[in-house]
Design a protein around this motif. Structure first.
Motif, PDB file in Angstrom:
ATOM      1  N   VAL A 294       0.849  -1.189   0.000  1.00  0.00           N
ATOM      2  CA  VAL A 294       0.000   0.000   0.000  1.00  0.00           C
ATOM      3  C   VAL A 294       0.883   1.236   0.000  1.00  0.00           C
ATOM      4  O   VAL A 294       1.760   1.391   0.856  1.00  0.00           O
ATOM      5  CB  VAL A 294      -0.936   0.012   1.225  1.00  0.00           C
ATOM      6  CG1 VAL A 294      -1.759   1.299   1.257  1.00  0.00           C
ATOM      7  CG2 VAL A 294      -1.860  -1.196   1.206  1.00  0.00           C
ATOM      8  N   THR A 295       0.657   2.134  -0.954  1.00  0.00           N
ATOM      9  CA  THR A 295       1.457   3.361  -1.068  1.00  0.00           C
ATOM     10  C   THR A 295       0.660   4.627  -0.829  1.00  0.00           C
ATOM     11  O   THR A 295       1.236   5.657  -0.478  1.00  0.00           O
ATOM     12  CB  THR A 295       2.114   3.454  -2.457  1.00  0.00           C
ATOM     13  OG1 THR A 295       1.082   3.380  -3.464  1.00  0.00           O
ATOM     14  CG2 THR A 295       3.109   2.326  -2.669  1.00  0.00           C
TER      15      THR A 295
ATOM     16  N   ASN B 158       5.381   1.652   3.529  1.00  0.00           N
ATOM     17  CA  ASN B 158       5.665   2.103   2.167  1.00  0.00           C
ATOM     18  C   ASN B 158       4.789   3.277   1.726  1.00  0.00           C
ATOM     19  O   ASN B 158       4.801   3.651   0.552  1.00  0.00           O
ATOM     20  CB  ASN B 158       5.480   0.943   1.184  1.00  0.00           C
ATOM     21  CG  ASN B 158       6.508  -0.154   1.374  1.00  0.00           C
ATOM     22  OD1 ASN B 158       7.626  -0.068   0.894  1.00  0.00           O
ATOM     23  ND2 ASN B 158       6.142  -1.193   2.117  1.00  0.00           N
ATOM     24  N   LEU B 159       4.050   3.847   2.649  1.00  0.00           N
ATOM     25  CA  LEU B 159       3.165   4.959   2.296  1.00  0.00           C
ATOM     26  C   LEU B 159       3.955   6.142   1.744  1.00  0.00           C
ATOM     27  O   LEU B 159       4.948   6.573   2.321  1.00  0.00           O
ATOM     28  CB  LEU B 159       2.381   5.431   3.523  1.00  0.00           C
ATOM     29  CG  LEU B 159       1.066   4.749   3.868  1.00  0.00           C
ATOM     30  CD1 LEU B 159       0.380   5.485   5.020  1.00  0.00           C
ATOM     31  CD2 LEU B 159       0.129   4.678   2.675  1.00  0.00           C
TER      32      LEU B 159
ATOM     33  N   SER C 225       9.128   7.088   6.521  1.00  0.00           N
ATOM     34  CA  SER C 225      10.221   7.806   5.864  1.00  0.00           C
ATOM     35  C   SER C 225      10.007   8.036   4.374  1.00  0.00           C
ATOM     36  O   SER C 225      10.688   8.863   3.767  1.00  0.00           O
ATOM     37  CB  SER C 225      11.542   7.064   6.084  1.00  0.00           C
ATOM     38  OG  SER C 225      11.467   5.742   5.573  1.00  0.00           O
ATOM     39  N   SER C 226       9.064   7.304   3.761  1.00  0.00           N
ATOM     40  CA  SER C 226       8.799   7.485   2.325  1.00  0.00           C
ATOM     41  C   SER C 226       7.678   8.478   2.057  1.00  0.00           C
ATOM     42  O   SER C 226       7.369   8.770   0.900  1.00  0.00           O
ATOM     43  CB  SER C 226       8.439   6.134   1.684  1.00  0.00           C
ATOM     44  OG  SER C 226       9.507   5.225   1.776  1.00  0.00           O
ATOM     45  N   LEU C 227       7.084   9.018   3.114  1.00  0.00           N
ATOM     46  CA  LEU C 227       5.908   9.879   2.968  1.00  0.00           C
ATOM     47  C   LEU C 227       6.286  11.203   2.305  1.00  0.00           C
ATOM     48  O   LEU C 227       7.190  11.911   2.760  1.00  0.00           O
ATOM     49  CB  LEU C 227       5.300  10.137   4.355  1.00  0.00           C
ATOM     50  CG  LEU C 227       3.815  10.510   4.419  1.00  0.00           C
ATOM     51  CD1 LEU C 227       2.959   9.389   3.844  1.00  0.00           C
ATOM     52  CD2 LEU C 227       3.416  10.798   5.863  1.00  0.00           C
TER      53      LEU C 227
ATOM     54  N   SER D  68      11.457  12.934   3.339  1.00  0.00           N
ATOM     55  CA  SER D  68      11.002  13.035   1.951  1.00  0.00           C
ATOM     56  C   SER D  68       9.750  13.903   1.792  1.00  0.00           C
ATOM     57  O   SER D  68       9.268  14.090   0.669  1.00  0.00           O
ATOM     58  CB  SER D  68      10.712  11.636   1.401  1.00  0.00           C
ATOM     59  OG  SER D  68       9.740  10.979   2.196  1.00  0.00           O
ATOM     60  N   LEU D  69       9.227  14.448   2.876  1.00  0.00           N
ATOM     61  CA  LEU D  69       7.954  15.174   2.839  1.00  0.00           C
ATOM     62  C   LEU D  69       8.055  16.433   1.989  1.00  0.00           C
ATOM     63  O   LEU D  69       8.951  17.255   2.168  1.00  0.00           O
ATOM     64  CB  LEU D  69       7.535  15.537   4.270  1.00  0.00           C
ATOM     65  CG  LEU D  69       6.046  15.768   4.543  1.00  0.00           C
ATOM     66  CD1 LEU D  69       5.253  14.498   4.256  1.00  0.00           C
ATOM     67  CD2 LEU D  69       5.837  16.198   5.990  1.00  0.00           C
ATOM     68  N   SER D  70       7.110  16.593   1.047  1.00  0.00           N
ATOM     69  CA  SER D  70       7.066  17.801   0.222  1.00  0.00           C
ATOM     70  C   SER D  70       5.824  18.638   0.502  1.00  0.00           C
ATOM     71  O   SER D  70       5.817  19.840   0.231  1.00  0.00           O
ATOM     72  CB  SER D  70       7.134  17.450  -1.267  1.00  0.00           C
ATOM     73  OG  SER D  70       6.048  16.638  -1.647  1.00  0.00           O
ATOM     74  N   VAL D  71       4.754  18.021   1.038  1.00  0.00           N
ATOM     75  CA  VAL D  71       3.529  18.740   1.382  1.00  0.00           C
ATOM     76  C   VAL D  71       3.106  18.349   2.793  1.00  0.00           C
ATOM     77  O   VAL D  71       2.941  17.167   3.099  1.00  0.00           O
ATOM     78  CB  VAL D  71       2.375  18.425   0.402  1.00  0.00           C
ATOM     79  CG1 VAL D  71       1.085  19.103   0.860  1.00  0.00           C
ATOM     80  CG2 VAL D  71       2.732  18.869  -1.007  1.00  0.00           C
ATOM     81  N   LEU D  72       2.929  19.360   3.659  1.00  0.00           N
ATOM     82  CA  LEU D  72       2.430  19.147   5.014  1.00  0.00           C
ATOM     83  C   LEU D  72       1.286  20.113   5.249  1.00  0.00           C
ATOM     84  O   LEU D  72       1.478  21.326   5.300  1.00  0.00           O
ATOM     85  CB  LEU D  72       3.532  19.368   6.046  1.00  0.00           C
ATOM     86  CG  LEU D  72       3.109  19.298   7.524  1.00  0.00           C
ATOM     87  CD1 LEU D  72       2.511  17.933   7.855  1.00  0.00           C
ATOM     88  CD2 LEU D  72       4.286  19.607   8.448  1.00  0.00           C
TER      89      LEU D  72
END
Length: 368
Positions: free
Chosen positions: A72-73, A108-109, A132-134, A157-161
């Motif tokens: 699930v991603t 893996n989200l 960590s992949s979010l 790795s976050l680009s949108v919060l």
């Protein structure tokens, strides 16, 4: 030979189809999603009615998986949607309950969106910082309480919060400046307090910083001027004090700056008004003082210039007439004096934009 090649190709496609049909998402991930579902109640749309069977990758609403591994991603559940399910019922979403920490076992989200459901409450699970992949975390438009997880900066790795429109309290974690890939930050309309981290400018990839409608104190960090990609800074409706950092006016990309509804003081840096890239500048309802710098140029293009409810004195700058465009101008409730300049943009601005000053006169006010 051609017949053999065709048969091999057909058998390969058949095998892939069978593998796809019999290889659903891992049982542990399906169990995590069902635990997540069990902590929520969605009474009107029935989106969770699709969450049955073993293949959560194929038919479960809002769930997407890696086509190769089956992991699930994406969990994408948004209560304001153009989805036919929403349009058919003619209503937006409503959901109660809490966000279960079980969601954090989906290692893996890459995106977690549980937004605009109006009544989801409880804390943000602290364990989300282990994902960590979010790249996208959007929990806006609920009734979440508690604090932003202290280690939010671990989600490298976050680009949108987006945590806007909740009831989150506490301070902005200092670790947030470690989100080196963050491009969009929206913490508006919560109960956040304390100061904006002094090294906020470390977020060099950030293009939008929306922090309005909180209880933030202190001043606008000088380090903001180092954010070369920042186009939109909104810290309105807080309790900020101090001066406007002079270098803000020299930022080449910054086009929207909203500082209104604070307790800031001091003069307005001339570069802020002469910056031809600035399109929306709202400094209203503060304690700014001094004269309004007479530095407008032919390329000035303001959709909004609001300097109302401050302590500005002196005359209205004549160079405002040189501006290429002035959509909304409000100079009311200051201590301005003298004759209102004639010509554009003053010939299409109503009297309310000049009202409650010390001694302004001329069209559209009384004759001098």
């Amino acid at each position: 030979m051609a017949s053999f090649t065709f048969s091999f190709f057909f058998l390969t496609l058949l095998l892939l189809a069978v593998m796809t049909a019999v290889t659903p998402c891992p049982p542990s991930e399906r169990a995590a999603l069902l635990a997540f579902k069990a902590a929520l109640t969605e009474p009107y749309l029935g989106i969770f009615n699709t969450w049955n069977g073993t293949d959560c990758c194929g038919t479960w609403y809002g769930i997407a998986c890696d086509p190769t591994t089956g992991h699930v991603t994406d969990v994408n559940l948004r209560g304001e949607s153009q989805d036919p399910m929403f349009q058919k019922l003619g209503r937006s979403g409503y959901m109660t309950g809490k966000i279960s920490p079980e969601i954090c076992t989906l290692s893996n989200l890459t995106s977690l969106v549980v937004a605009d459901w109006k009544a989801i409450s409880g804390d943000i699970p602290a364990c989300v910082t282990s994902l960590s992949s979010l790249r996208l975390l959007d929990l806006a438009g609920n009734r979440l309480t508690g604090q932003i997880p202290t280690d939010i900066g671990n989600i490298w790795s976050l680009s949108v919060l987006s945590l806007a429109d909740n009831e989150i309290s506490g301070e902005i974690p200092t670790s947030i400046v470690n989100l080196a890939r963050l491009m969009h930050l929206d913490l508006s309309n919560n109960h956040l307090s304390g100061e904006i981290p002094y090294d906020f400018g470390k977020l060099r990839m950030l293009s939008r910083a929306l922090l309005s409608g909180n209880q933030l104190t202190g001043s606008v960090p000088k380090s903001v001027s180092k954010m070369n990609r920042l186009a939109d800074l909104d810290v309105s409706l807080n309790r900020l004090t101090g001066f406007i950092p002079v270098k803000l006016g020299k930022m080449k990309v910054l086009s929207t700056l909203k500082l209104d509804g604070n307790s800031m003081t001091g003069p307005v840096p001339p570069t802020l008004l002469s910056n031809t890239g600035m399109g929306i500048l709202n400094l209203s309802r503060n304690g700014f003082s001094g004269i309004i710098p007479d530095v407008f140029v032919a390329d000035s293009y303001f959709m909004v210039l609001d300097l109302s409810f401050n302590n500005f004195s002196g005359r209205i700058p004549g160079s405002l007439s040189a501006s290429k465009f002035m959509g909304h101008l409000d100079l009311s409730n200051n201590h301005l004096c003298g004759t209102i300049p004639i010509g554009s943009p003053f010939d299409h601005i109503d009297a309310a934009s000049f009202s409650n000053n010390d001694c302004l006169c001329g069209n559209p006010l009384k004759t001098c």
